[in-house]
Design a protein around this motif. Structure first.
Motif, PDB file in Angstrom:
ATOM      1  N   CYS A  93      82.333  62.807  83.071  1.00  0.00           N
ATOM      2  CA  CYS A  93      80.958  63.078  82.640  1.00  0.00           C
ATOM      3  C   CYS A  93      80.619  64.544  82.870  1.00  0.00           C
ATOM      4  CB  CYS A  93      79.970  62.195  83.403  1.00  0.00           C
ATOM      5  SG  CYS A  93      80.086  60.458  82.996  1.00  0.00           S
ATOM      6  N   GLN A  94      81.018  65.059  84.041  1.00  0.00           N
ATOM      7  CA  GLN A  94      80.801  66.477  84.369  1.00  0.00           C
ATOM      8  C   GLN A  94      82.053  67.018  85.046  1.00  0.00           C
ATOM      9  OE1 GLN A  94      77.298  67.602  86.449  1.00  0.00           O
ATOM     10  NE2 GLN A  94      75.939  66.419  85.146  1.00  0.00           N
ATOM     11  N   ASP A  95      82.442  68.226  84.684  1.00  0.00           N
ATOM     12  CA  ASP A  95      83.682  68.802  85.205  1.00  0.00           C
ATOM     13  C   ASP A  95      83.634  69.076  86.707  1.00  0.00           C
ATOM     14  OD1 ASP A  95      84.817  68.706  82.717  1.00  0.00           O
ATOM     15  OD2 ASP A  95      84.237  70.746  82.183  1.00  0.00           O
ATOM     16  N   LYS A  96      82.442  69.329  87.256  1.00  0.00           N
ATOM     17  CA  LYS A  96      82.369  69.654  88.691  1.00  0.00           C
ATOM     18  C   LYS A  96      82.542  68.422  89.574  1.00  0.00           C
ATOM     19  CE  LYS A  96      77.307  69.747  89.057  1.00  0.00           C
ATOM     20  NZ  LYS A  96      76.167  70.558  89.449  1.00  0.00           N
ATOM     21  N   PHE A  97      82.424  67.222  88.996  1.00  0.00           N
ATOM     22  CA  PHE A  97      82.620  65.987  89.764  1.00  0.00           C
ATOM     23  C   PHE A  97      83.887  65.297  89.269  1.00  0.00           C
ATOM     24  CE2 PHE A  97      77.897  66.418  89.662  1.00  0.00           C
ATOM     25  CZ  PHE A  97      77.737  66.732  91.007  1.00  0.00           C
TER      26      PHE A  97
END
Length: 142
Positions: A93-97
């Motif tokens: 969903c999000q690259d940082k997670f």
């Protein structure tokens, strides 16, 4: 967020985060999963939800669930947060997670910055000082 409960297969992609995972007051045996120095003192499900929602993740709170190792049955210690890390096609969903640990470290870092936390700590200090002042005054009168 209506699709959370309608599709059980999609819901399985959500990971669970209990407040005990990031609670600095807990030991590893009691369920803490990150280092004490990175943990947060007594986080709540609503705080975890607020931080992750602000980060743009799809979040659901299950307020009646409890961490199995939690012996205290108070409402403060109830609940778990389900977070969606991956979409149905398996992409993030999000690259940082990228992992459960990423989410836990992010939440532990952001909760102390919440307005509710900063206002509570300021109010508690002022209240404690007033209480001490009142006690000192009473002792002098006797």
């Amino acid at each position: 967020m209506a699709h959370l409960t309608t599709n059980p297969a999609a819901r399985e992609r959500f990971l669970c985060i209990y407040p005990a995972y990031i609670n600095s007051k807990k030991t590893l045996a009691e369920g803490r999963r990150i280092p004490v120095e990175k943990g947060v003192e007594n986080p709540s499900c609503t705080e975890i939800r607020d931080v992750l929602t602000a980060a743009g993740l799809n979040v659901e709170v299950e307020g009646v669930k409890m961490y199995p190792r939690e012996w205290n049955r108070d409402a403060q210690f109830r609940g778990r947060v389900r977070v969606q890390l991956k979409l149905e096609d398996g992409s993030l969903c999000q690259d940082k997670f990228t992992s459960r640990k990423d989410v836990m470290f992010y939440v532990a870092e952001m909760i102390p910055k919440l307005k509710s936390r900063t206002q509570k700590s300021g109010g508690a200090d002022a209240g404690a000082q007033q209480g001490e002042g009142g006690k000192k005054g009473k002792k002098k009168k006797k």
